[in-house]
Each structure stands twice: as C-alpha cells, then as structure tokens.
Design a protein around this motif. Structure first.
Motif, PDB file in Angstrom:
ATOM      1  N   ILE A   5      22.884  15.491  14.022  1.00 31.03           N
ATOM      2  CA  ILE A   5      22.504  15.122  15.216  1.00 31.03           C
ATOM      3  C   ILE A   5      22.215  16.048  16.315  1.00 31.03           C
ATOM      4  N   ARG A   7      20.458  18.876  16.160  1.00 30.89           N
ATOM      5  CA  ARG A   7      18.968  19.280  15.896  1.00 30.89           C
ATOM      6  C   ARG A   7      18.197  18.165  16.559  1.00 30.89           C
ATOM      7  N   ASP A   8      18.610  16.840  16.299  1.00 25.12           N
ATOM      8  CA  ASP A   8      17.546  15.933  17.229  1.00 25.12           C
ATOM      9  C   ASP A   8      17.853  15.697  18.735  1.00 25.12           C
ATOM     10  N   ARG A   9      19.294  16.105  18.992  1.00 26.81           N
ATOM     11  CA  ARG A   9      19.638  16.189  20.525  1.00 26.81           C
ATOM     12  C   ARG A   9      18.960  17.187  21.122  1.00 26.81           C
ATOM     13  N   ARG A  11      16.207  18.743  20.344  1.00 25.18           N
ATOM     14  CA  ARG A  11      14.682  18.386  20.349  1.00 25.18           C
ATOM     15  C   ARG A  11      14.474  17.341  21.593  1.00 25.18           C
ATOM     16  N   PHE A  12      15.308  16.481  21.443  1.00 24.13           N
ATOM     17  CA  PHE A  12      14.904  15.496  22.758  1.00 24.13           C
ATOM     18  C   PHE A  12      15.066  16.112  23.997  1.00 24.13           C
TER      19      PHE A  12
ATOM     20  N   GLU B  42      27.283   9.583  16.422  1.00 23.52           N
ATOM     21  CA  GLU B  42      26.334  10.063  15.386  1.00 23.52           C
ATOM     22  C   GLU B  42      25.581   8.957  14.424  1.00 23.52           C
ATOM     23  N   PHE B  46      21.940   7.036  14.306  1.00 20.88           N
ATOM     24  CA  PHE B  46      21.172   7.035  12.800  1.00 20.88           C
ATOM     25  C   PHE B  46      20.848   5.734  12.281  1.00 20.88           C
ATOM     26  N   HIS B  55      14.394  13.263  13.819  1.00 22.33           N
ATOM     27  CA  HIS B  55      13.663  12.823  14.807  1.00 22.33           C
ATOM     28  C   HIS B  55      14.192  12.874  16.198  1.00 22.33           C
ATOM     29  N   TRP B  56      13.589  13.057  17.181  1.00 21.89           N
ATOM     30  CA  TRP B  56      14.268  13.322  18.587  1.00 21.89           C
ATOM     31  C   TRP B  56      14.681  12.029  19.060  1.00 21.89           C
ATOM     32  N   GLY B  59      18.330  11.708  18.770  1.00 20.70           N
ATOM     33  CA  GLY B  59      19.218  12.377  19.639  1.00 20.70           C
ATOM     34  C   GLY B  59      19.387  11.725  20.924  1.00 20.70           C
TER      35      GLY B  59
END
Lengths: 365, 502
Positions: A5, A7-9, A11-12, B42, B46, B55-56, B59
């Motif tokens: 997560i 990476r997504d965090r 990025r956000f 987490e 997802f 994808h953001w 996050g």
C-alpha cells in the motif's frame, strides 16, 4: 518489508500536495492556520479528490432513515457518520493533515521561491564533529566496546574457540573497532525580522488580516532557512513603538501616519541590538501607503538610503490597498529609491497575498 | 506477515463450522488470515484483496481507515471475499469472543456467496485474477510510464459505473477480441479468396461461389443498420472497449476495470440480504450454541454496535437481520397468502398462527433466489416499516436541512426500491455512437426526477471524451429542463435537447 500500500499512499500524498499547490491562495489565506507552530498539524479540507462519476447529488436524492420523529422534523446526521460530514452526506470533504513546516515547503515549491542565501554564510559556518560510522583504527578513547566484543565473539565462534559454559571473549588487534566521525559544517546563521505596520485609522480589519496572514508565511519561510530567528514588531501611526506579537496584530488606532517614525525606530533597534555583522536583517513594512505629507516621505528616503538598506538583507514594502488611502507611498518609493534589496509589492486583497509573497521573497535574499 | 491460525483459533474454526453445517449452512472452505491492524487496513483499502493494481485511491482509502482506526472511530471486525476457497481476515488484537463472532458471521457470508444466484457467475478465483490484473497493470506502467497508465486508469474508473447492473448474476460478457480483425476484413464486399496455385484457383475459389458471396455481402452491406449501436447499450464500458480507438494496453486496462466492476456488482446488489443473512446466523449460532456465559456481555455489546441505526443512515445489517427474522416468523406462523393479507381484524392478526413452521425452509429458499430489490419488493410489509420506524427524508431547501418527509409504507418502499434499483446509480444508456453522423457519442440519462451532480457530470464527460477521442454528448435534465451537455475536448457546451427520445 515495504507494504504494497505504501506506493499507493505516497502517490496519493503527491496528488494531495499537487492539489494544495494548485489552489494555494485559498488554502494559505485561511485565518485559522495563523499562529500555529512549525510542527503543529493543520487539517486542510480538500474536496474533489474523488474521481468524478455520473451520480446523483445527495441533496436531491434524500434517503431512507430509521428512528423516532414526526413528519417535518429535522433529521440530524448522527449515527454512523463520523465527524466532518456536516449537512452533506455522501460528499467526502477530505481533510488532509500537514504540518506548517510542510505547508511552508509547499509554498516555496509552488511559488518557486529561491532558497535564501544567508549573508556572509562562509564565515559563519562552524565545524562540528559527528559520529557517523565505524573503522578499524582509531584512538582507544573511541573504541566501541560493543562492536569490538561482537567481532571477537564472531571470530571465536567461527574458529571454534568459544565455550558457552565458560564464555570468555578475548579481543585481538583485528577485532578492535573504533567510532569514526565526519566534520560537518553547520551554518550558524541568525536572522532578525522586523515587521513594521501602519495602524493608522485607514487600516481596517481586513487590511490587518491580510498583513497578519502574509507576515505569518513570510515568517515561516525565513525561519525555515535559519537556525535562530527573532521577530520584532513595530507599529506606527504618527508615532512608532515596539510591541509584542499579539498587540501587533490586534491594535487598532486612529490618527495620522508618519512612516519615518517607524523606520527610525527600526533602524535604532537594529543598530543597537542586532548589528549587521552578526545578523541577517529583514524588514517588512506594511501600510496602505497614505503617508502624512511629502516632507515625511523625504525623511523616509533618507533613513532607507543611509541606515536601513545598507544593513538589511531585504527591505520589503507591502502596500495593502484600502479604500481610504491614496496609496501614494508605493509610487514615491519606486520613483526615489533604487536598490536591489528593496522590494515593493501591492496587495489588492486576500487573493493577492500569494503573488505578493512571491514578489517579496522572490529575490532569494 | 499473515500468521497461520493458532491451534486455539483453528480448533474454534472447526467447532463453529461444524455447528454452521448442522444448521444448514453450506460454504466453500474458509481460509482465515490473522492480521495486525495495519495489515488489515491495507487489505481493506484494497477491497479485501492482498494485491491490487497500483492506484492512488487505495492509498487514500488506507489513510482514511488508519486515521479513523487511530481515532477509535471505526474498527474493522470482519472482512470476507467471495472466492473459492473463501478468504476471511481476523484482527490479531481482537478478543476471543470477537473472533468467534466473526467466524460465525463469515460462515453466513460464505453460504450466501455460494448459493445466492447473483453470485453464480462470479469468478471464484478472483483472488488470483486480481493478482493477474495487478501484474498486468504494473507491466503496462513499466512499458508506458506510470503517469500515463494512472491517468488512463483514472478515466476508466470515472466511468466504471456505466455497466449493466441488471445483467444477470455478474456474467460479464467477454469482449469479442477474436472477431475483431475478421470484421474489419468483412467491411469490403470483396469475398476472401483462399490461397491457391494459379492453375488450381478456379477450383479452390470457384467463380460462381465468389460471385454469390459478393452478392451476399453487397446485400448485407445495404441491410446494415444505419445506427450504431442498434439498440441502446447499458454496458457502455464494453462498447468502448470494443469500439473506442484505444491502444492494446488501454483496451486491456479498460477491460480490467470493467471486469472488477462486474465482479463487485453482486455484492452491492445484495448488501442488505447478505449482511442480514450473516448477522442472522451469527446471532443464532452465538446465542444458541457458541457463547460462554462469561462472554455474553461483550457479545451483546458488539452485536448491538453492529446493529446501531442512525436517523439518516439505513444500516443494512439491521434492516437485513430484521427482515430475515420477520420472514421466518411469518412463514412459521403462516402469515402470508391471501387469507392473511385480506384479514383486517387487528386482534386476529395478532393471534394468527397456523403452526406451519415453514420459516427455515423459506429463508433458505429466499437467500437463493432474491437480490435486494426483489427482497425488499416482496418482503417489506407495512407492519415491518411501522415496527422498525422507517421513514423517508428529503432536503428542505428553505430550512437548509434534511427533514423527515414521509412515514407511509408506500413512500418508504418506493424510495428504498429506487435507491436499490440500478444500484443507486443513474440509468445511462449509450444511444448513438455516430451522433449527427459525426462519430460523436450520445448518452441519454433516463431521467427519473433526480438530476445528476452537474460538476461531476461535466468532469466525467471530459474523461469519456478522452477515451472516445471524438466529442461526447449527454442528454439529461438540468433544472427540470432537458439539455444536451457536450464536450468536444476543449470546451463544454450545453444546448436544449433537440430530439425527443421518450
């Protein structure tokens, strides 16, 4: 292990920063932010981060609820909706948490403010040793007992000389480990910021609020470049006096305006307490530009030329537009004084704050 | 790292599942993973899966979950995914009684996933499929740049609700990839010739057959419908996947978004039934079979927490469990059929009990053949609405707040059904892909008295345009006036609707 997560965090968070930068003016002119310290967390409401879709507006749709009440009674949001939902269920106003320090950094990035180069930085650096690693040679006083012991233990176990029942560890020359250091050059740059504000009758609350917001961010930006920053506050109408921060931002006085009085006081304090050899000096003067007579203007120019500009890193003059004032001082300064450490800026309203910050701090001094 | 189940929990799982099977529940094997709260957040971000494409918004979800957990606002008790084997997660820090509750609850979900007709067509190996999607998207990101793929994903996700929610049971139609090239060849009237040596050609491609084929194709050409698509299309994502000028990877990404949207759709369309079913069974298993006397208080506390209702939030757990219990009672006591409905005598209705005891049988039947819409349509009764204190609320523009607008059974039912039909999404059809004979898209919002959120609709049009590349148009109602909103890639226009498509 790095979580998926992450990476997504990240990025956000990048996206959020981008959004804040886009709409910087609106976010930093929130009065609630003012007065917070660098590490304090502020919440910034960020709508519109959700992906857009064809969907119904919540207000039009209404819904089905459960509980007591007569027809016509208001329904509170209550229940499952956590705070912040207000009267708009379904629209997420997301709060993003940032520290003031981060905000300041964002402003710097968004306005592309150059980093401030402290005056005389070379001479002001001090050398400081910092332990950064381990090496095999060194003075006995820096011997790392633990590392040495560990090396010796490893060697003895590896060579089969270690007996857990008689745990004796004898280091030899090769086991010795010493702490090593590196010289770091730390700038000891100190700065003092003088805020001068016109509190004459023509400066209304809105004007003062603008000054308050703008000086808050200027303060933070400069602070982020120096170790120690002192702020001094001077207010003036026809006379000048030094006040503390709270009074500076709350005083409302009437009366005329004699800008030279503030310049003189600023110069006096600076010369006595913050000599330019030891300090980086910043002056920011906010006024509606309605000075009393041209005779005083001349006095101001003299003070600037002879005393203030020679010692200051930067002298910023921000003119807050007000209906009452003529705003003539801005033009007079521009016509009479030419110096690359004098920056003039006009602030028409709250939306002008960002542009003005860019003008005042864009020199990188 | 996920921990394997401790012997204690594993023994508990065996015991609970034995009880669950005894009362008639039937589920795939259940695999539990014990996670700490960061891990469970987490996985929850997802959507219940250990791996999703980057994808953001995951996050964003994660930050929100973590924060609300840290503030003590919410705590994820149970999470279970429709897969064979069924995966479920346990929070490591939960008390023993909570783990019991969750396991009993999960048995209910597992049974529902396996037997409800809506889930019959879902991919039971979705766990692997999601991981495949993730690695494909990651590969595209490496090849075409993370930014490009992400912004395309954003556009696809912005229109992910433009699928056919009424399509039975989540069978997502597959895109006809194979047929594509053939079709392009078929555009010409010249028939395909098989390869042949010169002297053999008249035999392998007989001129008479060729002529006949040529004629057939020419005729087909003339017959070809003038409008594309022939019928209005609800599954707009599929249409775009097949017809939009996309690169191969974009087509695949769009397909991934569509497939996942279809996979999740049945869960959205059985929320009340599914949560109600699981709650009904955890409640029965716990109180009848599993609870230690020492655990009763904690259990009651947590159960009632899950069932809590708010004035402006219809709790699917609560409505669901009560409806299931109501159905059971009604079929136990024979309170259905024409005799019952035509009976006006209040006292007689109170006493009504034919001693049929068909409740159990009925609820198992219902859990197989219904979804939320049909469930509410058939089993919501005036008595139930009154007992549960259901009401509709609307926004009062003058007062600037929401007010209770109706407690009448018909109004509540109508509103509920409206919210559930098409999954609470506006019904939007693709009517013409060659609008004005200019290759523009025309979408029609089947207006039902509720306008779209305009600012979002405009942004969505921009995303749609970016996929279709030609201008896009949406017919909808703004301020009760039919309008066509258009976006051509640079500016938005809005015109009064010219065509009446009633």
């Amino acid at each position: 292990m790095v979580r998926r997560i992450e990476r997504d965090r990240r990025r956000f968070e990048d996206i959020v920063r981008g959004k804040i930068k886009q709409d910087l003016s609106r976010h930093i002119t929130q009065s609630e932010l003012i007065g917070k310290q660098g590490d304090e967390i502020v919440s910034i409401p960020l709508p519109q981060i959700e992906l857009p879709q064809f969907r119904y507006g919540p207000r039009e749709q209404g819904g089905v609820g459960q509980g007591p009440g007569e027809v016509g009674d208001p329904v509170s949001s209550g229940g499952g909706e956590p705070s912040g939902a207000g009267d708009q269920p379904g629209t997420h106003i997301r709060e993003v948490e940032l520290s003031i320090t981060e905000m300041t950094k964002l402003i710097g990035e968004a306005l592309e403010l150059p980093r401030i180069e402290p005056k005389g930085a070379e001479s002001l650096k001090s050398v400081k040793g910092r332990y950064t690693g381990i090496r095999k040679v060194g003075p006995e006083t820096l011997r790392s007992f633990r590392r040495t012991y560990r090396e010796a233990l490893k060697r003895q176990i590896a060579s089969g000389n270690y007996d857990p029942r008689r745990p004796m560890v004898v280091p030899v020359r090769e086991d010795m480990r010493y702490r090593s250091w590196r010289d770091e050059y730390l700038p000891v740059a100190n700065a003092v910021i003088f805020y001068l504000m016109d509190v004459s009758g023509s400066m209304a609350n809105e004007q003062k609020e603008i000054v308050r917001i703008q000086s808050f961010w200027i303060d933070n930006w400069i602070r982020s470049h120096y170790d120690g920053v002192v702020s001094r506050y001077i207010i003036h109408d026809a006379q000048a006096r030094e006040v503390d921060r709270d009074i500076f931002f709350s005083t409302r006085e009437s009366g005329g305006t004699r800008i030279s009085s503030a310049y003189r006081l600023g110069a006096e304090i600076a010369e006595q307490e913050h000599p330019a050899e030891d300090w980086n000096l910043y002056f920011f003067h906010f006024s509606d530009g309605d000075n009393l007579g041209s005779g005083d203007n001349e006095r101001c120019f003299d003070l600037l030329r002879e005393r203030l500009l020679p010692m200051a890193n930067l002298f910023g003059y921000g003119q807050v537009e007000s209906r009452a004032g003529t705003g003539a001082f801005h033009g007079a300064l521009a016509a009479n004084i030419e110096a690359d450490n004098l920056v003039l800026s006009k602030i028409p309203d709250r939306d002008g704050i960002v542009g003005s910050i860019r003008e005042l701090l864009g020199t990188g001094k | 790292m996920p921990q394997t189940l401790s012997p204690e929990l594993s023994e508990l799982q065996q015991r609970i599942q034995a009880h669950a099977r005894e009362v008639g529940l039937d589920f795939f094997d259940i695999v539990y993973e014990v996670l700490d709260w960061e891990e469970i957040n987490e996985v929850a971000a997802f959507g219940g899966y250990p791996a999703r494409y980057p994808h953001w918004r995951f996050g964003m979800e994660y930050i929100e979950l973590s924060r609300s957990y840290a503030y003590g606002l919410s705590k994820i008790y149970e999470m279970v995914i429709n897969n064979d084997p069924t995966y479920a997660y346990l929070l490591a820090a939960n008390h023993h009684v909570d783990q019991k509750l969750v396991m009993a609850h999960v048995c209910g979900h597992g049974d529902f996933f396996k037997h409800n007709f809506m889930f019959a067509g879902t991919n039971r190996k979705m766990l692997d499929e999601m991981a495949n999607h993730a690695s494909r998207v990651r590969r595209y990101m490496e090849r075409h740049g993370a930014e490009a793929v992400e912004s395309f994903l954003d556009r696809c996700l912005s229109i992910e609700n433009l699928i056919d929610y009424s399509a039975v049971t989540g069978y997502a139609q597959r895109m006809a990839v194979e047929g594509e090239e053939e079709e392009e060849g078929g555009r010409s009237t010249e028939p395909r010739r098989l390869k042949a040596k010169n002297y053999m050609d008249p035999f392998i491609n007989p001129p008479a057959a060729l002529a006949a084929e040529r004629e057939r194709r020419a005729a087909a050409e003339h017959r070809e419908p003038r409008s594309v698509p022939e019928q209005p299309v609800r599954d707009i994502l599929l249409f775009l996947q097949e017809h939009a000028p996309l690169e191969r990877w974009q087509r695949d990404v769009l397909g991934i978004v569509r497939e996942e949207a279809y996979y999740f759709a049945p869960q959205g369309r059985t929320k009340i039934m599914n949560e109600g079913w699981a709650s009904y069974w955890h409640s029965r298993l716990m109180t009848e079979r599993l609870l230690d006397p020492s655990e009763i208080i904690d259990y009651a506390d947590h159960h009632s927490g899950t069932m809590a209702t708010g004035p402006r939030r219809l709790n699917p757990y609560k409505v669901g469990i009560e409806l299931w219990r109501d159905i059971e009672e009604r079929w136990d006591k024979g309170r259905y059929g024409s005799d019952w409905t035509s009976c006006d005598d209040f006292a007689a209705r109170e006493r009504w009990d034919t001693g049929e005891m068909r409740g159990q049988e009925k609820i198992f039947e219902v859990r197989r053949h219904y979804n939320d819409v049909t469930f509410i349509d058939e089993f919501l009764t005036p008595d139930f609405v009154r007992r549960q204190g259901l009401f509709t609320f609307d926004y009062d523009k003058r007062a600037g707040r929401y007010v209770i607008s109706d407690r009448d059974f018909a109004a509540v039912k109508e509103r509920l059904l409206f919210m559930l039909t098409n999954f609470g999404q506006p019904s939007i059809d693709l009517v013409d892909a060659n609008f004005l004979n200019r290759g523009e898209l025309l979408l029609v919002h089947r207006y039902e008295g509720i306008p779209l959120k305009l600012d979002e609709a405009l942004e969505t049009l921009e995303n749609l345009q970016a996929i279709w590349k030609r201008p896009v148009n949406l017919e909808t109602d703004v301020d009760d006036e039919p309008v066509v909103l258009s976006y051509d890639g640079t500016e938005h226009r809005s015109e009064e609707a010219l065509v009446d498509r009633a």
